[in-house]
Scaffold this motif. Structure first.
Motif, PDB file in Angstrom:
ATOM      1  N   VAL A  79       0.870  -1.183   0.000  1.00 23.24           N
ATOM      2  CA  VAL A  79       0.000   0.000   0.000  1.00 23.24           C
ATOM      3  C   VAL A  79       0.899   1.223   0.000  1.00 23.24           C
ATOM      4  O   VAL A  79       1.683   1.427   0.929  1.00 23.24           O
ATOM      5  N   GLU A  80       0.793   2.030  -1.042  1.00 25.25           N
ATOM      6  CA  GLU A  80       1.668   3.190  -1.187  1.00 25.25           C
ATOM      7  C   GLU A  80       1.181   4.365  -0.344  1.00 25.25           C
ATOM      8  O   GLU A  80       0.004   4.469   0.011  1.00 25.25           O
ATOM      9  N   ASP A  81       2.098   5.273  -0.051  1.00 24.60           N
ATOM     10  CA  ASP A  81       1.777   6.473   0.722  1.00 24.60           C
ATOM     11  C   ASP A  81       0.707   7.288   0.015  1.00 24.60           C
ATOM     12  O   ASP A  81       0.819   7.593  -1.181  1.00 24.60           O
ATOM     13  N   GLY A  82      -0.362   7.637   0.735  1.00 23.40           N
ATOM     14  CA  GLY A  82      -1.437   8.453   0.184  1.00 23.40           C
ATOM     15  C   GLY A  82      -2.422   7.706  -0.682  1.00 23.40           C
ATOM     16  O   GLY A  82      -3.365   8.310  -1.206  1.00 23.40           O
ATOM     17  N   GLU A  83      -2.265   6.401  -0.810  1.00 25.62           N
ATOM     18  CA  GLU A  83      -3.142   5.608  -1.665  1.00 25.62           C
ATOM     19  C   GLU A  83      -4.434   5.265  -0.935  1.00 25.62           C
ATOM     20  O   GLU A  83      -4.463   5.084   0.277  1.00 25.62           O
ATOM     21  N   PHE A  84      -5.533   5.163  -1.697  1.00 23.03           N
ATOM     22  CA  PHE A  84      -6.826   4.722  -1.164  1.00 23.03           C
ATOM     23  C   PHE A  84      -7.060   3.314  -1.700  1.00 23.03           C
ATOM     24  O   PHE A  84      -7.378   3.121  -2.869  1.00 23.03           O
ATOM     25  N   VAL A  85      -6.863   2.322  -0.822  1.00 23.14           N
ATOM     26  CA  VAL A  85      -6.978   0.913  -1.198  1.00 23.14           C
ATOM     27  C   VAL A  85      -8.219   0.318  -0.546  1.00 23.14           C
ATOM     28  O   VAL A  85      -8.455   0.518   0.652  1.00 23.14           O
ATOM     29  N   VAL A  86      -8.999  -0.403  -1.333  1.00 26.14           N
ATOM     30  CA  VAL A  86     -10.186  -1.074  -0.822  1.00 26.14           C
ATOM     31  C   VAL A  86      -9.971  -2.581  -0.860  1.00 26.14           C
ATOM     32  O   VAL A  86      -9.557  -3.134  -1.879  1.00 26.14           O
ATOM     33  N   ASP A  92     -19.254  -4.161  -0.861  1.00 23.40           N
ATOM     34  CA  ASP A  92     -20.077  -3.456  -1.842  1.00 23.40           C
ATOM     35  C   ASP A  92     -19.209  -3.059  -3.035  1.00 23.40           C
ATOM     36  O   ASP A  92     -18.328  -2.201  -2.915  1.00 23.40           O
ATOM     37  N   VAL A  93     -19.448  -3.684  -4.189  1.00 24.53           N
ATOM     38  CA  VAL A  93     -18.603  -3.444  -5.354  1.00 24.53           C
ATOM     39  C   VAL A  93     -18.696  -1.994  -5.816  1.00 24.53           C
ATOM     40  O   VAL A  93     -17.685  -1.360  -6.146  1.00 24.53           O
ATOM     41  N   GLY A  94     -19.902  -1.437  -5.861  1.00 21.40           N
ATOM     42  CA  GLY A  94     -20.063  -0.052  -6.285  1.00 21.40           C
ATOM     43  C   GLY A  94     -19.322   0.920  -5.399  1.00 21.40           C
ATOM     44  O   GLY A  94     -18.685   1.866  -5.877  1.00 21.40           O
ATOM     45  N   GLU A  95     -19.381   0.691  -4.090  1.00 19.27           N
ATOM     46  CA  GLU A  95     -18.661   1.539  -3.136  1.00 19.27           C
ATOM     47  C   GLU A  95     -17.161   1.443  -3.376  1.00 19.27           C
ATOM     48  O   GLU A  95     -16.445   2.451  -3.380  1.00 19.27           O
ATOM     49  N   ALA A  96     -16.669   0.225  -3.582  1.00 17.70           N
ATOM     50  CA  ALA A  96     -15.236   0.013  -3.802  1.00 17.70           C
ATOM     51  C   ALA A  96     -14.746   0.787  -5.018  1.00 17.70           C
ATOM     52  O   ALA A  96     -13.721   1.485  -4.964  1.00 17.70           O
ATOM     53  N   VAL A  97     -15.474   0.684  -6.128  1.00 15.46           N
ATOM     54  CA  VAL A  97     -15.037   1.324  -7.371  1.00 15.46           C
ATOM     55  C   VAL A  97     -15.133   2.841  -7.266  1.00 15.46           C
ATOM     56  O   VAL A  97     -14.275   3.567  -7.789  1.00 15.46           O
ATOM     57  N   LEU A 146     -14.730   4.677  -4.559  1.00  8.82           N
ATOM     58  CA  LEU A 146     -13.776   5.237  -3.608  1.00  8.82           C
ATOM     59  C   LEU A 146     -12.318   5.020  -3.984  1.00  8.82           C
ATOM     60  O   LEU A 146     -11.477   5.883  -3.762  1.00  8.82           O
ATOM     61  N   ALA A 147     -11.987   3.867  -4.549  1.00  4.99           N
ATOM     62  CA  ALA A 147     -10.618   3.372  -4.520  1.00  4.99           C
ATOM     63  C   ALA A 147      -9.726   3.885  -5.631  1.00  4.99           C
ATOM     64  O   ALA A 147     -10.172   4.154  -6.743  1.00  4.99           O
ATOM     65  N   ASP A 148      -8.429   3.969  -5.306  1.00  2.00           N
ATOM     66  CA  ASP A 148      -7.391   3.995  -6.332  1.00  2.00           C
ATOM     67  C   ASP A 148      -7.138   2.572  -6.832  1.00  2.00           C
ATOM     68  O   ASP A 148      -6.817   2.362  -8.000  1.00  2.00           O
ATOM     69  N   ARG A 149      -7.263   1.622  -5.887  1.00  5.45           N
ATOM     70  CA  ARG A 149      -6.982   0.229  -6.225  1.00  5.45           C
ATOM     71  C   ARG A 149      -7.877  -0.667  -5.366  1.00  5.45           C
ATOM     72  O   ARG A 149      -8.031  -0.437  -4.174  1.00  5.45           O
ATOM     73  N   VAL A 150      -8.464  -1.676  -6.010  1.00  5.24           N
ATOM     74  CA  VAL A 150      -9.318  -2.641  -5.319  1.00  5.24           C
ATOM     75  C   VAL A 150      -8.580  -3.973  -5.256  1.00  5.24           C
ATOM     76  O   VAL A 150      -8.143  -4.493  -6.287  1.00  5.24           O
TER      77      VAL A 150
END
Length: 254
Positions: A29-36, A193-198, A200-204
């Protein structure tokens, strides 16, 4: 430097018979990344998040936080659960102050910080209310404000919007993204929740059924702010649903 490096991580619970929750997890997980973290119920998403938080220990493998092994909880990590877990006998303001109080921060500074973060989550004017006087969504906002007030570098969030209604959930997603974009803390967020993941995320990170393994990674490189119903996002959702179906079918026949 990466925020988290997870190498060969496994977790087995010593029940009778033993339950293998996670197996061979490799993740950066990179710095500042939003990972779901996404996957079916029981795949180990929450267990993995709690290991990142230092609330559980892996059976094998290693978790590094900026190059240092995670050994127990850390003030740099803020954790938000599905239940806001506010103390009913404390006002919203005093709930938000709680972590600062434990750290010995003076009353005036605690009050200033609580006021600032309650404003950020849209709860100005509710400082003197008690949790029972708030809606579910407002209680969750207060829980997020309490976590943010401790100024963590990393947010670890375990289905934080799972207990609220659909419209409130959409608004909380927007609020979270606004808070994230204002400072770009690293976020690891658990959902089914797939819709929520997509959205929000930079990466799922898609986990397989138990024992959880990294089945697929999806990079969501659509520009922000995103719009629900966008064709490109719907295409990624479709791809994730197809991948989920395939891994569940393989699991059923294994």
């Amino acid at each position: 430097m990466a925020t988290f490096e997870v190498r060969g991580l496994g977790k087995q619970f010593p029940t009778d018979p033993p339950v293998r929750a996670l197996d061979g997890i490799d993740l950066t997980v990179e710095d500042g990344e939003f990972v779901v973290l996404l996957g079916p119920s029981g795949c180990g998403k929450s267990t993995l998040l709690e290991i990142l938080a230092g609330l559980q220990q892996p059976t094998e493998g290693a978790v590094l936080l900026e190059g240092e092994p995670v050994r127990g909880t850390n003030d740099r990590l803020g954790v938000v659960f599905q239940d806001a877990s506010l103390y009913p006998w404390r006002t919203v303001e005093r709930n938000v102050e709680l972590g600062l109080e434990f750290r010995g921060v003076g009353k005036a500074e605690r009050r200033r910080v609580a006021t600032e973060y309650l404003a950020q989550v849209g709860l100005s004017g509710f400082e003197k209310k008690y949790p029972h006087q708030l809606s579910g969504g407002m209680r969750q906002r207060a829980g997020i404000a309490r976590t943010l007030a401790a100024e963590p570098d990393v947010l670890l969030m375990d289905e934080p919007f799972g207990a609220v209604d659909h419209l409130t959930r959409i608004q909380l997603q927007r609020d979270l993204l606004a808070l994230w974009e204002s400072r770009r803390r690293t976020v690891v967020f658990v959902t089914h929740d797939v819709g929520e993941a997509v959205y929000l995320a930079d990466r799922v990170i898609l986990l397989s059924p138990r024992p959880g393994r990294v089945a697929r990674e999806f990079v969501i490189d659509e520009p922000r702010p995103r719009r629900r119903g966008d064709i490109a996002l719907l295409a990624v959702e479709s791809e994730i649903y197809a991948a989920l179906t395939r891994i569940e079918e393989r699991s059923a026949t294994a």
